[in-house]
Every structure is written in structure tokens, then in C-alpha cells.
Design a protein around this motif. Structure first.
Motif, PDB file in Angstrom:
ATOM      1  N   ASP A  49       0.852  -1.188   0.000  1.00  0.00           N
ATOM      2  CA  ASP A  49       0.000   0.000   0.000  1.00  0.00           C
ATOM      3  C   ASP A  49       0.890   1.241   0.000  1.00  0.00           C
ATOM      4  N   HIS A  50       0.769   2.036  -1.024  1.00  0.00           N
ATOM      5  CA  HIS A  50       1.631   3.214  -1.156  1.00  0.00           C
ATOM      6  C   HIS A  50       0.842   4.512  -1.053  1.00  0.00           C
ATOM      7  N   PHE A  51      -0.351   4.432  -0.474  1.00  0.00           N
ATOM      8  CA  PHE A  51      -1.162   5.635  -0.352  1.00  0.00           C
ATOM      9  C   PHE A  51      -1.145   6.130   1.092  1.00  0.00           C
ATOM     10  N   GLU A  52      -1.521   7.379   1.244  1.00  0.00           N
ATOM     11  CA  GLU A  52      -1.523   8.014   2.560  1.00  0.00           C
ATOM     12  C   GLU A  52      -2.662   7.448   3.411  1.00  0.00           C
ATOM     13  N   PRO A  53      -2.401   7.140   4.692  1.00  0.00           N
ATOM     14  CA  PRO A  53      -3.481   6.664   5.562  1.00  0.00           C
ATOM     15  C   PRO A  53      -4.648   7.652   5.587  1.00  0.00           C
ATOM     16  N   ARG A  54      -5.864   7.121   5.528  1.00  0.00           N
ATOM     17  CA  ARG A  54      -7.055   7.967   5.502  1.00  0.00           C
ATOM     18  C   ARG A  54      -8.105   7.410   6.448  1.00  0.00           C
ATOM     19  N   ALA A  55      -8.839   8.301   7.072  1.00  0.00           N
ATOM     20  CA  ALA A  55     -10.025   7.913   7.828  1.00  0.00           C
ATOM     21  C   ALA A  55     -11.213   7.864   6.884  1.00  0.00           C
ATOM     22  N   GLU A  56     -12.174   6.990   7.197  1.00  0.00           N
ATOM     23  CA  GLU A  56     -13.373   6.866   6.378  1.00  0.00           C
ATOM     24  C   GLU A  56     -14.237   8.129   6.484  1.00  0.00           C
ATOM     25  N   PRO A  57     -15.053   8.420   5.464  1.00  0.00           N
ATOM     26  CA  PRO A  57     -15.889   9.638   5.485  1.00  0.00           C
ATOM     27  C   PRO A  57     -16.790   9.731   6.716  1.00  0.00           C
ATOM     28  N   GLU A  58     -17.282   8.598   7.221  1.00  0.00           N
ATOM     29  CA  GLU A  58     -18.156   8.629   8.400  1.00  0.00           C
ATOM     30  C   GLU A  58     -17.436   9.207   9.623  1.00  0.00           C
ATOM     31  N   VAL A  59     -16.132   8.931   9.727  1.00  0.00           N
ATOM     32  CA  VAL A  59     -15.346   9.462  10.839  1.00  0.00           C
ATOM     33  C   VAL A  59     -15.274  10.979  10.743  1.00  0.00           C
ATOM     34  N   ILE A  60     -14.956  11.469   9.557  1.00  0.00           N
ATOM     35  CA  ILE A  60     -14.830  12.910   9.355  1.00  0.00           C
ATOM     36  C   ILE A  60     -16.173  13.602   9.585  1.00  0.00           C
ATOM     37  N   ASP A  61     -17.248  13.019   9.066  1.00  0.00           N
ATOM     38  CA  ASP A  61     -18.580  13.609   9.239  1.00  0.00           C
ATOM     39  C   ASP A  61     -18.953  13.700  10.716  1.00  0.00           C
ATOM     40  N   ALA A  62     -18.619  12.663  11.493  1.00  0.00           N
ATOM     41  CA  ALA A  62     -18.949  12.666  12.922  1.00  0.00           C
ATOM     42  C   ALA A  62     -18.200  13.774  13.651  1.00  0.00           C
ATOM     43  N   ILE A  63     -16.932  13.955  13.329  1.00  0.00           N
ATOM     44  CA  ILE A  63     -16.135  14.998  13.970  1.00  0.00           C
ATOM     45  C   ILE A  63     -16.678  16.382  13.627  1.00  0.00           C
ATOM     46  N   MET A  64     -17.032  16.576  12.384  1.00  0.00           N
ATOM     47  CA  MET A  64     -17.510  17.896  11.966  1.00  0.00           C
ATOM     48  C   MET A  64     -18.897  18.213  12.535  1.00  0.00           C
ATOM     49  N   ALA A  65     -19.692  17.186  12.828  1.00  0.00           N
ATOM     50  CA  ALA A  65     -21.053  17.405  13.336  1.00  0.00           C
ATOM     51  C   ALA A  65     -21.133  17.392  14.857  1.00  0.00           C
ATOM     52  N   ALA A  66     -20.032  17.126  15.531  1.00  0.00           N
ATOM     53  CA  ALA A  66     -20.050  16.949  16.995  1.00  0.00           C
ATOM     54  C   ALA A  66     -20.249  18.265  17.737  1.00  0.00           C
ATOM     55  N   ASP A  67     -20.784  18.147  18.950  1.00  0.00           N
ATOM     56  CA  ASP A  67     -20.805  19.281  19.885  1.00  0.00           C
ATOM     57  C   ASP A  67     -19.475  19.369  20.616  1.00  0.00           C
ATOM     58  N   VAL A  68     -18.935  18.216  20.998  1.00  0.00           N
ATOM     59  CA  VAL A  68     -17.611  18.166  21.628  1.00  0.00           C
ATOM     60  C   VAL A  68     -16.830  17.005  21.046  1.00  0.00           C
ATOM     61  N   VAL A  69     -15.521  17.197  20.915  1.00  0.00           N
ATOM     62  CA  VAL A  69     -14.597  16.137  20.515  1.00  0.00           C
ATOM     63  C   VAL A  69     -13.639  15.932  21.681  1.00  0.00           C
ATOM     64  N   VAL A  70     -13.555  14.700  22.151  1.00  0.00           N
ATOM     65  CA  VAL A  70     -12.779  14.383  23.352  1.00  0.00           C
ATOM     66  C   VAL A  70     -11.554  13.564  22.962  1.00  0.00           C
ATOM     67  N   LEU A  71     -10.394  13.973  23.459  1.00  0.00           N
ATOM     68  CA  LEU A  71      -9.147  13.247  23.263  1.00  0.00           C
ATOM     69  C   LEU A  71      -8.738  12.628  24.587  1.00  0.00           C
ATOM     70  N   GLY A  72      -8.618  11.309  24.618  1.00  0.00           N
ATOM     71  CA  GLY A  72      -8.172  10.643  25.827  1.00  0.00           C
ATOM     72  C   GLY A  72      -9.329  10.187  26.698  1.00  0.00           C
ATOM     73  N   PRO A  73      -8.952   9.713  27.919  1.00  0.00           N
ATOM     74  CA  PRO A  73      -7.584   9.568  28.406  1.00  0.00           C
ATOM     75  C   PRO A  73      -6.886   8.405  27.704  1.00  0.00           C
ATOM     76  N   GLY A  74      -5.559   8.422  27.746  1.00  0.00           N
ATOM     77  CA  GLY A  74      -4.816   7.359  27.114  1.00  0.00           C
ATOM     78  C   GLY A  74      -3.386   7.777  26.864  1.00  0.00           C
ATOM     79  N   SER A  75      -2.589   6.844  26.419  1.00  0.00           N
ATOM     80  CA  SER A  75      -1.189   7.122  26.140  1.00  0.00           C
ATOM     81  C   SER A  75      -1.072   8.185  25.058  1.00  0.00           C
ATOM     82  N   LEU A  76      -0.333   9.235  25.345  1.00  0.00           N
ATOM     83  CA  LEU A  76      -0.260  10.382  24.443  1.00  0.00           C
ATOM     84  C   LEU A  76       0.276   9.995  23.073  1.00  0.00           C
ATOM     85  N   PHE A  77       1.423   9.331  23.040  1.00  0.00           N
ATOM     86  CA  PHE A  77       2.093   9.049  21.776  1.00  0.00           C
ATOM     87  C   PHE A  77       1.598   7.789  21.095  1.00  0.00           C
ATOM     88  N   THR A  78       1.024   6.848  21.837  1.00  0.00           N
ATOM     89  CA  THR A  78       0.676   5.555  21.246  1.00  0.00           C
ATOM     90  C   THR A  78      -0.818   5.252  21.212  1.00  0.00           C
TER      91      THR A  78
END
Length: 344
Positions: free
Chosen positions: A181-210
């Protein structure tokens, strides 16, 4: 929930608050489950760069996205009887050279991934089978490998190997695991749509780098988090992690996020202020834990972050965790404040 155990239904303009939670590891299902129980419309975006444990072995055998974190989030949102839940989560303890240590749910996810041609459609089918209330989206439909550059100039590939290297991480990125596979990693359209339509986007908790950054390093996913009008919330880890964030303050965690995406994007930071009792932690069992994360409020405010400090600590099993109910309540308070109005 109210004091008498009655579910409190809260809505924004006639609907449930939309919360997208991005991450991986053991902390993600705790927050997702608590948000679900407080009646949020939850979408979990789960890292696919894990290469350890049962997930890693399955990935090596059949080259599918590692299923472990996804399995636990599915269970957190599933409406199914206890016995079915127990079977799905059951981990073999036999001496069989293949089945030993594998969770049945991981094998089911791997099988469906082959049947449906990828992890993303497989999880959507399984979500219906498990009566999942909400959405569970792998960050990518294909397996990704995590790569790290250390401050000494060396590099390492693999989530487990990076954590075990014991070096200071300068930067990480993700690449397709399949060498064809020589293409750039991509998220599916449903993922992007959910982020754009959200009231809040939460990061974590979890390992920062991994657990957190591997998702944001998928370019269209990271771009969506920067562009969304949702309130972006970072849940600061209670403890630093060996091999990743030793001696980090909460502000340093956020600065790493901003540096990787090239601009400030975190709006609110949740910080635990309850002290961890001395000698409570079982350091043999939780050997990746280092020390409590120290707070640097001036630095966070200088970065433009709102800081919410509270007792988010939950002690159990000689371990240190976030209290999911308290964290979820704070997230939903922010969701109702923000509503559907544009930030900034």
C-alpha cells in the motif's frame, strides 16, 4: 443519573448531545460507557496502530486491524445480556498454541473483517448484531504501523517497541502496514462527518504518543479535529507513563498535541486535582506508570486553553483511574454550554 437512580435525559435543541471520543487503550471504554449511560450520542474513534497482546498476534497472522480496543468499546456501548457479553469478552486460558490468551471477540472481529473486506464495514455489521447505541469507528480501515523519531536521532517502528525503547520521543507518524500500500493513511468519510457534526470532541484519556496521536496523525482526521466547530477537550492523564511522558506536565502533553498538528486546537483541558495516596499503586501490576502528572495552569492558559480542575480520581484494584461518571458529567456540561454554536 439522579440521586435515586433515574436516568436524566438532556437534549440540545431537541436532540442528544453529540460526543466524539478519540483514542485507545483501557481508558477509552470507561469514558465511552459513562457518556452512554448519561445519554450522550457517542461516536468512538479507535486507534488501529496497536501491535501488542492478542490483537498483535492476530494482526501478525492475518494482517487485520488490531481488534482489542475496538472490542472493548463495542462492549461499552452494547445493549446485550450479561452472558453474551461475557462470552464475547472471554479470553482463552488453555495451553493451545494459538487460542491461549485470545479473546473470542477478537476472533469474531478478525473473521468479519475478512468476510466484509475490511475492519470498518465489519464493525458496522457487528454493531448491529450487538445492539450498539452509538457508533464505533476504527480510525482507518487498514492496519497502520506507528513510527517514532527520538530526540537522540534514532527511530523505531511499532507501538510496543516504541514504548519499550525507554527514549524521549520527538515525533511520531503512521504508515500503512502493508508494504504494497503506497497511499496516505485515511479515515473513512463517516469518521470525518462525525467529527464535523459533533458538539464536543474528546481526546483521551490514554497514552499520548501511542493511543491518541496515532489517530490525529491520519491527515484527514487530524485536519477535521482542527477545523471542527466542536469544543475540543483533552483529558489529562492522571499519571505519567514510562517510555512516553515521564516528568511531563499537563501543559507539555497539550504542547505535544499542538506541535504535531502544527497549530493550537485544544479548547479545554480536564485536570485531576485529587492526590494519589502514597503506596497505593501496585507498581508491579501497573509497571508502565511513573508519577502523577503535575499541573502548569499558566502555561495552559497561555496556550488559550480553558482549564477545568476537579476530583476525577478513582482508586480500584491497587490502580489509578479516571472516574468515568465524573468525567462524563463535565464533558456533557461543556456540550450543553457550547450547543451547536460555533466556537471562538
Amino acid at each position: 443519573m439522579s440521586a435515586n437512580g433515574t436516568k436524566i435525559i438532556r437534549v440540545i435543541k431537541g436532540r442528544r448531545p453529540k460526543v466524539v471520543v478519540i483514542g485507545g487503550g483501557t481508558g477509552l471504554p470507561v469514558i465511552v460507557k459513562a457518556l452512554h449511560e448519561q445519554d450522550a450520542d457517542v461516536t468512538a474513534v479507535v486507534t488501529v496502530a496497536d501491535d501488542g497482546g492478542s490483537s498483535g498476534v492476530i494482526r501478525n497472522y492475518i494482517n487485520v486491524v488490531p481488534p482489542g480496543d475496538i472490542r472493548n468499546v463495542l462492549v461499552a456501548l452494547a445493549d446485550m445480556p450479561g452472558v453474551e457479553r461475557d462470552v464475547f469478552q472471554y479470553r482463552f486460558n488453555s495451553n493451545d498454541s494459538f487460542f491461549s490468551g485470545h479473546a473470542i471477540g477478537n476472533l469474531i472481529i478478525a473473521a468479519l473483517s475478512e468476510m466484509k473486506g475490511g475492519i470498518f464495514p465489519a464493525i458496522q455489521v457487528l454493531s448491529k448484531m450487538l445492539n450498539v447505541d452509538g457508533h464505533v469507528y476504527p480510525a482507518s480501515n487498514t492496519p497502520l504501523t506507528l513510527h517514532a523519531e527520538f530526540t537522540d536521532g534514532t527511530t523505531q517502528a511499532g507501538e510496543a517497541e516504541i514504548s519499550a525503547a525507554g527514549k524521549t520521543i520527538k515525533r511520531i507518524h503512521v504508515e500503512e502496514t502493508d508494504p504494497d500500500d503506497h497511499f496516505e493513511p485515511r479515515a473513512e468519510p463517516e469518521v470525518i462527518d462525525a467529527i464535523m457534526a459533533a458538539d464536543v470532541v474528546v481526546l483521551g484519556p490514554g497514552s499520548l504518543f501511542t493511543s491518541i496521536l496515532p489517530n490525529l496523525m491520519i491527515k484527514n482526521l487530524g485536519d477535521a479535529v482542527k477545523k471542527t466547530q466542536a469544543e475540543v477537550i483533552y483529558i489529562t492523564n492522571i499519571m505519567t507513563q514510562k517510555g512516553e511522558t515521564e516528568n511531563f506536565t499537563d501543559a507539555q502533553h497539550v504542547q505535544v498535541l499542538h506541535d504535531h498538528l502544527g497549530e493550537p486546537f485544544v479548547d479545554t483541558v480536564l485536570v485531576n486535582i485529587s492526590p494519589v495516596p502514597a503506596d497505593y499503586l501496585d507498581r508491579q501490576r501497573y509497571n508502565e506508570i511513573s508519577s502523577p502528572v503535575k499541573s502548569d495552569y499558566p502555561a495552559l492558559r497561555k496556550m488559550g486553553c480553558r482549564v477545568i480542575s476537579a476530583d476525577f480520581l478513582k482508586l480500584r484494584d491497587r490502580g489509578v483511574f479516571h472516574d468515568g461518571d465524573k468525567v462524563a458529567a463535565e464533558i456533557l456540561n461543556l456540550a450543553f454550554q457550547v450547543g451547536t454554536m460555533k466556537k471562538r
